[in-house]
Design a protein around this motif. Structure first.
Motif, PDB file in Angstrom:
ATOM      1  N   PHE A 317       0.853  -1.186   0.000  1.00 19.51           N
ATOM      2  CA  PHE A 317       0.000   0.000   0.000  1.00 19.51           C
ATOM      3  C   PHE A 317       0.888   1.234   0.000  1.00 19.51           C
ATOM      4  O   PHE A 317       1.982   1.234   0.585  1.00 19.51           O
ATOM      5  N   GLY A 318       0.433   2.292  -0.688  1.00 17.00           N
ATOM      6  CA  GLY A 318       1.240   3.503  -0.720  1.00 17.00           C
ATOM      7  C   GLY A 318       0.425   4.763  -0.939  1.00 17.00           C
ATOM      8  O   GLY A 318      -0.695   4.725  -1.467  1.00 17.00           O
ATOM      9  N   LEU A 319       1.003   5.890  -0.524  1.00 17.14           N
ATOM     10  CA  LEU A 319       0.439   7.218  -0.724  1.00 17.14           C
ATOM     11  C   LEU A 319       1.543   8.146  -1.203  1.00 17.14           C
ATOM     12  O   LEU A 319       2.737   7.898  -0.968  1.00 17.14           O
ATOM     13  N   ALA A 331       5.172   4.054   1.652  1.00 22.28           N
ATOM     14  CA  ALA A 331       4.737   2.693   1.329  1.00 22.28           C
ATOM     15  C   ALA A 331       4.734   1.850   2.583  1.00 22.28           C
ATOM     16  O   ALA A 331       5.603   1.990   3.458  1.00 22.28           O
ATOM     17  N   LEU A 332       3.754   0.980   2.685  1.00 23.91           N
ATOM     18  CA  LEU A 332       3.699  -0.032   3.736  1.00 23.91           C
ATOM     19  C   LEU A 332       4.007  -1.363   3.065  1.00 23.91           C
ATOM     20  O   LEU A 332       3.214  -1.885   2.278  1.00 23.91           O
ATOM     21  N   THR A 333       5.174  -1.893   3.347  1.00 22.07           N
ATOM     22  CA  THR A 333       5.634  -3.102   2.675  1.00 22.07           C
ATOM     23  C   THR A 333       6.614  -3.814   3.586  1.00 22.07           C
ATOM     24  O   THR A 333       6.873  -3.378   4.709  1.00 22.07           O
ATOM     25  N   ASN A 334       7.183  -4.937   3.121  1.00 25.31           N
ATOM     26  CA  ASN A 334       8.265  -5.565   3.866  1.00 25.31           C
ATOM     27  C   ASN A 334       9.342  -6.010   2.902  1.00 25.31           C
ATOM     28  O   ASN A 334       9.291  -5.728   1.701  1.00 25.31           O
ATOM     29  N   ILE A 335      10.324  -6.712   3.407  1.00 28.08           N
ATOM     30  CA  ILE A 335      11.514  -6.992   2.623  1.00 28.08           C
ATOM     31  C   ILE A 335      11.280  -8.075   1.572  1.00 28.08           C
ATOM     32  O   ILE A 335      12.128  -8.349   0.756  1.00 28.08           O
ATOM     33  N   GLY A 336      10.114  -8.700   1.617  1.00 28.70           N
ATOM     34  CA  GLY A 336       9.807  -9.689   0.604  1.00 28.70           C
ATOM     35  C   GLY A 336       9.323 -11.007   1.159  1.00 28.70           C
ATOM     36  O   GLY A 336       8.929 -11.891   0.420  1.00 28.70           O
ATOM     37  N   SER A 344       7.116  -2.790   7.103  1.00 35.49           N
ATOM     38  CA  SER A 344       7.877  -1.587   7.413  1.00 35.49           C
ATOM     39  C   SER A 344       7.226  -0.380   6.768  1.00 35.49           C
ATOM     40  O   SER A 344       6.581  -0.477   5.720  1.00 35.49           O
ATOM     41  N   ASN A 345       7.414   0.781   7.414  1.00 35.61           N
ATOM     42  CA  ASN A 345       6.973   2.054   6.862  1.00 35.61           C
ATOM     43  C   ASN A 345       8.133   2.670   6.088  1.00 35.61           C
ATOM     44  O   ASN A 345       9.180   2.968   6.670  1.00 35.61           O
ATOM     45  N   ILE A 346       7.946   2.857   4.794  1.00 34.57           N
ATOM     46  CA  ILE A 346       9.015   3.342   3.919  1.00 34.57           C
ATOM     47  C   ILE A 346       8.654   4.743   3.432  1.00 34.57           C
ATOM     48  O   ILE A 346       7.530   4.985   2.968  1.00 34.57           O
TER      49      ILE A 346
END
Length: 358
Positions: A317-319, A331-336, A344-346
């Motif tokens: 997800f991203g803004l 972006a709300l994502t993780n390392i894979g 993580s919050n990127i």
């Protein structure tokens, strides 16, 4: 996370990190994590449409679309802050048909406890002999892109130097190339990116003195020096995207990418020759000012404890928004990993100097 857990993580990863073999299926994997929160919010499905300073990572052909100086910065923390990922890039047009870019990536775990000398030769424990070290990977990139015969066909190449450092234990140098092409016709976009197109060669230098300390610290383990050469196999990414106009103010960008490795993996499509992991991303924007992004990728066939099979996937997800030449993305994502790894919050920021020339 405490220092002792960092050290345990290091002991687990150390044999894997430096046991290099020719034509490894997994090598320099920190270069697969990705940069730019905008792209990560779309599950990295941007090979066909990337067109700013961050294109030198995703598809250097996209650099040909920049019109003025651009810069980008990103910081990310993974594994509850134990690992830090930092990225900085700069790009500039050379003329109306070509552009040049530079970037640097650092992915590292810092302040790891080195307890190999905790116990002296007489069996005494001396905490003053404990030191700290870092395990860090660096990538230095130079990218060039230009329009080909037709303006809607772009080509780009990225030369990278890889430096990997594991405290005083081992270091390596690597070198390789990526190449990409983009084609646009009306609202359709197509992209091809080949990473490590010539294979990427890494040569490790092992500090035998320090390695002896590890061997003595873990009896029965790491009894032989690891191999010192690794060659990274090429990876291919294919992308197709389309823009849709929604009403008067909104635009929708949708892209589907196929990430291809030449090895058998747990990807949703896997053969002895190659494995394919699809990624799908959407970006809805309001007059190119505010952005909402979603994506799904990392489709994996997972084997459960009862040997049953299931399909897992990773949502993202991203803004983002742009104001006076400055673009801020989240972006709300993780390392894979779709397992127990925390999301993580990127955050990333991109500067476009063309706004200030108006």
């Amino acid at each position: 996370m405490s220092l002792k857990y960092k050290f345990l993580l290091f002991l687990l990863l150390f044999p894997v990190i430096i046991k290099a073999q020719a034509f490894r299926n997994y090598s320099n994997e920190f270069l697969s994590i990705g940069v730019d929160a905008a792209a990560l919010g779309m599950s990295k499905a941007v090979v066909a449409t990337t067109n700013n300073v961050n294109a030198m990572y995703w598809n250097p052909a996209g650099l040909a679309g920049i019109e003025d100086y651009q810069g980008s910065l990103m910081h990310a923390s993974y594994f509850a802050g134990i690992a830090n990922y930092n990225y900085a890039a700069f790009a500039m047009p050379i003329d109306q048909n070509s552009a040049l870019g530079f970037s640097v990536i650092r992915f590292g775990v810092d302040d790891i406890l080195n307890t190999t000398e905790l116990i002296d030769g007489d069996g005494n424990i001396d905490f003053n002999r404990v030191s700290l070290f870092s395990a860090a990977d660096y990538a230095f990139n130079v990218a060039y892109a230009r329009n080909l015969i037709f303006k809607d066909v772009k080509f780009g190449v990225n030369a990278k130097v890889v430096r990997r450092i594991i405290g005083e234990f081992a270091t390596s140098w690597g070198f390789g190339f990526d190449a990409g092409i983009q084609f646009q016709r009306n609202d359709w976009h197509f992209g091809l990116m080949v990473r490590d197109i010539t294979t990427t060669f890494n040569s490790w230098s092992i500090n035998e003195t320090e390695f002896e300390k590890i061997k003595n610290a873990i009896p029965g383990q790491n009894q032989e020096l690891p191999e010192t050469t690794e060659i990274t196999k090429p990876k291919v990414q294919l992308g197709v995207a389309k823009n849709f106009r929604i009403g008067r103010f909104f635009n929708l960008l949708s892209e589907v990418d196929l990430n291809i490795r030449f090895a058998r993996t747990n990807d949703v499509i896997s053969t002895d020759f190659a494995s394919i992991d699809p990624a799908i991303g959407f970006q809805l924007d309001y007059e190119r000012i505010a952005f909402l992004r979603i994506g799904v990728g990392n489709f994996q066939n997972t084997t459960e404890f009862d040997n049953s099979k299931s399909l897992s996937m990773q949502p993202n997800f991203g803004l983002g928004f742009i104001y006076k030449g400055i673009q801020v993305d989240y972006a709300l994502t993780n390392i894979g990993s779709v397992g127990n790894a925390l999301f993580s919050n990127i955050f990333s920021i991109t500067f476009d100097y063309s706004f200030f020339r108006r």
